[in-house]
Motif scaffolding. Structure first.
Motif, PDB file in Angstrom:
ATOM      1  N   UNK A 114       0.828  -1.206   0.000  1.00 59.78           N
ATOM      2  CA  UNK A 114       0.000   0.000   0.000  1.00 59.78           C
ATOM      3  C   UNK A 114       0.867   1.262   0.000  1.00 59.78           C
ATOM      4  N   UNK A 115       2.163   1.067  -0.101  1.00 53.80           N
ATOM      5  CA  UNK A 115       3.080   2.196  -0.294  1.00 53.80           C
ATOM      6  C   UNK A 115       4.402   1.678  -0.846  1.00 53.80           C
ATOM      7  N   UNK A 116       5.191   2.570  -1.400  1.00 51.88           N
ATOM      8  CA  UNK A 116       6.536   2.245  -1.904  1.00 51.88           C
ATOM      9  C   UNK A 116       6.525   1.106  -2.919  1.00 51.88           C
ATOM     10  N   UNK A 117       5.494   1.054  -3.765  1.00 46.72           N
ATOM     11  CA  UNK A 117       5.529   0.064  -4.829  1.00 46.72           C
ATOM     12  C   UNK A 117       6.365   0.602  -5.998  1.00 46.72           C
ATOM     13  N   UNK A 118       6.412  -0.154  -7.075  1.00 45.46           N
ATOM     14  CA  UNK A 118       7.311   0.185  -8.173  1.00 45.46           C
ATOM     15  C   UNK A 118       6.864   1.433  -8.940  1.00 45.46           C
ATOM     16  N   UNK A 119       5.618   1.851  -8.736  1.00 44.56           N
ATOM     17  CA  UNK A 119       5.156   3.032  -9.462  1.00 44.56           C
ATOM     18  C   UNK A 119       5.728   4.334  -8.903  1.00 44.56           C
ATOM     19  N   UNK A 120       6.459   4.263  -7.804  1.00 42.37           N
ATOM     20  CA  UNK A 120       7.186   5.474  -7.385  1.00 42.37           C
ATOM     21  C   UNK A 120       8.215   5.859  -8.452  1.00 42.37           C
ATOM     22  N   UNK A 121       8.542   4.923  -9.333  1.00 44.05           N
ATOM     23  CA  UNK A 121       9.451   5.196 -10.450  1.00 44.05           C
ATOM     24  C   UNK A 121       8.708   5.254 -11.777  1.00 44.05           C
ATOM     25  N   UNK A 122       7.418   5.566 -11.742  1.00 42.76           N
ATOM     26  CA  UNK A 122       6.604   5.503 -12.959  1.00 42.76           C
ATOM     27  C   UNK A 122       7.226   6.288 -14.116  1.00 42.76           C
ATOM     28  N   UNK A 123       7.780   7.453 -13.811  1.00 45.25           N
ATOM     29  CA  UNK A 123       8.279   8.311 -14.884  1.00 45.25           C
ATOM     30  C   UNK A 123       9.738   8.037 -15.231  1.00 45.25           C
ATOM     31  N   UNK A 124      10.212   6.877 -14.822  1.00 45.62           N
ATOM     32  CA  UNK A 124      11.559   6.486 -15.172  1.00 45.62           C
ATOM     33  C   UNK A 124      12.599   7.137 -14.286  1.00 45.62           C
ATOM     34  N   UNK A 125      13.795   6.617 -14.363  1.00 44.84           N
ATOM     35  CA  UNK A 125      14.935   7.184 -13.642  1.00 44.84           C
ATOM     36  C   UNK A 125      16.015   7.435 -14.685  1.00 44.84           C
ATOM     37  N   UNK A 126      16.466   8.672 -14.740  1.00 45.18           N
ATOM     38  CA  UNK A 126      17.474   9.064 -15.723  1.00 45.18           C
ATOM     39  C   UNK A 126      18.636   9.696 -14.975  1.00 45.18           C
ATOM     40  N   UNK A 127      19.852   9.291 -15.300  1.00 43.44           N
ATOM     41  CA  UNK A 127      20.986   9.890 -14.605  1.00 43.44           C
ATOM     42  C   UNK A 127      22.306   9.447 -15.193  1.00 43.44           C
ATOM     43  N   UNK A 128      23.369   9.861 -14.506  1.00 43.37           N
ATOM     44  CA  UNK A 128      24.703   9.454 -14.930  1.00 43.37           C
ATOM     45  C   UNK A 128      25.007   8.070 -14.389  1.00 43.37           C
ATOM     46  N   UNK A 129      25.343   7.149 -15.264  1.00 41.55           N
ATOM     47  CA  UNK A 129      25.799   5.846 -14.833  1.00 41.55           C
ATOM     48  C   UNK A 129      27.311   5.820 -14.749  1.00 41.55           C
ATOM     49  N   UNK A 130      27.823   5.192 -13.688  1.00 45.19           N
ATOM     50  CA  UNK A 130      29.262   4.991 -13.538  1.00 45.19           C
ATOM     51  C   UNK A 130      29.479   3.518 -13.267  1.00 45.19           C
ATOM     52  N   UNK A 131      30.220   2.858 -14.129  1.00 41.93           N
ATOM     53  CA  UNK A 131      30.506   1.442 -13.869  1.00 41.93           C
ATOM     54  C   UNK A 131      31.845   1.292 -13.173  1.00 41.93           C
ATOM     55  N   UNK A 132      31.830   0.658 -12.007  1.00 43.59           N
ATOM     56  CA  UNK A 132      33.080   0.280 -11.337  1.00 43.59           C
ATOM     57  C   UNK A 132      33.293  -1.203 -11.613  1.00 43.59           C
ATOM     58  N   UNK A 133      34.341  -1.467 -12.402  1.00 41.38           N
ATOM     59  CA  UNK A 133      34.572  -2.813 -12.947  1.00 41.38           C
ATOM     60  C   UNK A 133      35.718  -3.463 -12.169  1.00 41.38           C
TER      61      UNK A 133
END
Lengths: 307, 307, 307, 307
Positions: free
Chosen positions: B130-149
């Motif tokens: 009844x809270x904190x479901x996946x639709x809190x990200x409905x509009x997507x998440x966009x940002x800088x990705x950094x891969x630590x390999x």
């Protein structure tokens, strides 16, 4: 339009062999890295907007095969997990439902026994397609989105079921919005279908019901000339009843089978339309990320516009 | 680490009430429009790469609940459709399987009966959260990705099950790659889990099998200080067996329950790693578009990196 | 046996047109009301025994497509229900899995493109069969069950994978048990497949694994002469590898496609065998009640023996 | 009836501890081997009749969660199978849908937080029930069926939604049919619900719609006195709206939670009613064979009457 005239139209917009006899990407070939860079350059305010309808698990006139979502485990289970617990669920759906925002693989539609590029329908077996499945888009589709908003052009809330949008309408919308649809673009075509649904409730959008607003078949000539790469409608792009004798869904046949155009169904642009007005622009970056489902004929997805 | 030391660590990285008593987005709050713009500015070559594993419908040691995909209709059906035919399928899966690339909603994990922000587990019922479901990200998440390999850092193909990566390792990877993880970033953490799977075959990654390579619990202090927004690992970030007494999956408890950090599981960076080498950079735009599934505890997804 | 010899055997046991050109019931036609009455007259002690394996939701070598069962609602939900609450679940499965006790509709198997009674395979479309689906048994099948227990005959716990049972074996079992298989009977054929599974664990019973014990193809002549109506095996009746060149599952082709015999797969007779010993009889009433699933190619079921 | 009067009624018909503190079978304990033998002795004409509705995959007012059935494989696939091919399908459903003939496990219903025999609802977890699941009926239920046909008694096609059947009605039906309901019997209770559906179409049978015809709560006293073992209604036995203040489904609470009575939902007796008239008898053998589903709260099933 007679069946013969339709076949002439099919021939005119046909892209078979344009990108080789074994091409499986069709109009996605229009999108070059330069288009991706140009699309990213449209990000100016940093807002993102979903173009998807929330997934609908309630049966209704336009949702005869509702998706299901059930809990697999809840926080009542702690076996061997110490102080931790996990909530998990299960999800199932038909991928091509009328009210689920989904994207079609090119194997989805055949006309006269032929898929895009002239491939025979026997390439789709009961084990799934052996070509042109949804994984041709595994790495996503990124490009410039242009929304042509016909209700806005006409000053109405939505188009009524049965109304067909013409080339003149699309060009007038371009002018009104100060954009021009071009090579490699992602066309967002708004009829207000979803707004009508939100305000009046669901209806049966097919031939057994009230129908839907969509494109006139002849608009495919314009999309072909402009080299549009991707088509994202609210509704599904079709006018129901169609304007082609004996062919209920001509837009699908032309776009997917003749042109090899990547198409989606049942998006919603209500949140998008507000942002477009605020930013006074109808172009933006679009990112499409279908599930990476081998042999999928399509998938539910959540396309994102970034301003 | 003792249970008491773990609780101290939990307390140190805890973000409860940081963004208000009813916040449901946790570390996504670190991402501002400015971060989105900066991420888009990283698009220089115009290539996009999937970070998802192809969906696996074959049961195996790490896939006890295989996804299913069946044809709903094939091109043998033409009823009332004139010369047209449609191929459609059905898809079903558990959303949190070990070998399905998926993203977790914040309701997914509880520690000592509490979800992120101190909410009680009773907020997740048999009808869904009844809270904190996946639709809190409905509009997507966009940002800088950094891969630590980390395998790249160590000059190995992959880390072996059981190996724990420390803060020193992460900082050394930053230096080797010329990047610095910062506020609002999306961290891609590579152990080579998927490469090992591709080369050696699947294994049982949990406590009943060989285990997995992941982070040492103390690295959460670094992620907390750096204000990382999203965590995307191959594997699931956990070292199995864990370094915390009596707690098998401490990383999940710290990230999701304490920090409110958006996390995903079971990505693959094999295609990405090649592009990073080619472009000599380990930062790029990332777009995350979970299915818009009301009451979902998570969804399968296809995260996209754009260079 | 050569392919040519097999075709001669197929011809000898073929029942096509025996009950008319459009018959969909095949050997079920052997069962008359008199047989039902006689079966009921076998009820003397009043005990009933299941012939089904508990449904298996855990993947394994013989269960690549495990059934799933999830809670839909639990007793934590009381909305508008006053003091009442309801627990409900969801169930999904493939109907023809190797370790799920299931019954086959006659449309399940084709040989050389023909179903039972010579009907073309095109009668099974992607929307399901248009004839000979499982609803031909909608009103259940009731008759005399006769178990021929081959391990008992041989004094072993079970037959090993690959062992083929002959007509001589079946006749010797009849003699040992004091029964004679006759017109309209339901044959329960025991190899001890399930006992082996219980004691040694699951194995891969197909061509990619250890195989299975079953009937020799020539036993079909006996079943044909005796006018057996229904075949219920532990395992699936097939010997793997088969004794027919180039044809992996000859028993299915002969029984279902040639004879139109109602068959089931993957029963277990461990509980039954004990009752047979106690009562010193290997005949009893059997009731088969497939789910009434239109267009089903088969269903899971729970056949019941009544003593 | 007030809530207080209901609790008195609950107490009067309560069977908790009657068969021991850990009994999980409730009124099935009334059925002895002698009852099974007596039931088999009722088989005189040798006809069998299904009491199930064909499984419904089309959404409707009483079918918000339609079952699904898809092809898994068709006869177009021959890989490694020589001249053979196999058609197979997949089936999924919610087990307690309003228009699917199903049987309830005793864990299905709780009243005031208690299951049958006073067990706490916490015994049903998100992993399924830990007691009183559907496998308590693994070996089937066999007994004498008695149909009390109220529309026949009243000379109407069906009872209208909202009509409540009383003890006087049930006793009058017994007299009219020349039967008497007794210990260990399986009661088939006919309101004509399914006939109404067949003739008038589906309606919403719950509180948000037209309601349904069923039993008055006080009839439970009669079922208790008579020691009825199993209850099989068309509809679900409930009168909607109910005659108990604040309790929408009192029959379920009384039967399942108080009495531990095995109940089913949504049967159809249209085919049965014809046979009863032909044979001029309303008693017959009944065989119930639920799927052997561990942790199932119920299953779809196909109960069979044998005359």
């Amino acid at each position: 339009m007679s069946a013969q005239e339709f076949d002439q139209l099919f021939h005119k917009v046909c892209n078979w062999r344009r990108w080789g006899p074994d091409d499986e990407r069709g109009t996605l070939n229009y999108i070059t890295p330069a288009h991706v860079r140009a699309a990213a350059a449209l990000v100016r305010s940093g807002h993102s907007v979903s173009l998807a309808i929330p997934i609908n698990t309630v049966a209704g006139p336009d949702n005869p095969h509702p998706a299901v979502r059930y809990m697999v485990q809840m926080h009542d289970i702690h076996s061997d997990l110490g102080e931790e617990s996990f909530a998990m669920d299960y999800f199932a759906c038909e991928c091509h439902g009328d009210c689920h925002t989904h994207i079609d693989a090119l194997c989805h539609v055949a006309y006269k026994g032929k898929l895009y590029n002239g491939k025979p329908v026997s390439r789709v077996t009961s084990q799934g397609p052996t070509l042109m499945d949804i994984t041709t888009m595994a790495h996503g589709v990124v490009g410039r989105g242009v929304m042509l908003d016909i209700p806005r052009l006409r000053g109405v809330k939505w188009l009524e079921p049965g109304e067909a949008v013409t080339r003149e309408d699309l060009e007038a919308a371009e002018k009104a919005e100060g954009v021009q649809l071009g090579e490699g673009d992602i066309l967002l075509f708004r009829t207000g279908h979803h707004r009508r649904r939100l305000e009046l409730g669901a209806w049966t959008p097919g031939y057994d019901g009230e129908g839907r607003a969509g494109l006139h078949s002849t608009t495919m000539l314009m999309l072909h000339e402009r080299k549009v790469a991707v088509f994202l409608p609210d509704g599904d792009g079709e006018t129901v009843p169609s304007n082609v004798d004996g062919l209920p869904y001509p837009i699908h046949a032309l776009q997917i089978s003749a042109m090899g155009m990547t198409c989606a169904d049942s998006l919603q642009f209500e949140e998008l339309a507000k942002v477009c007005e605020e930013e006074r622009r109808w172009e933006f970056m679009v990112v499409i990320a279908p599930l990476r489902l081998p042999r999928g004929t399509g998938t539910l997805f959540n396309p994102i516009a970034i301003f």
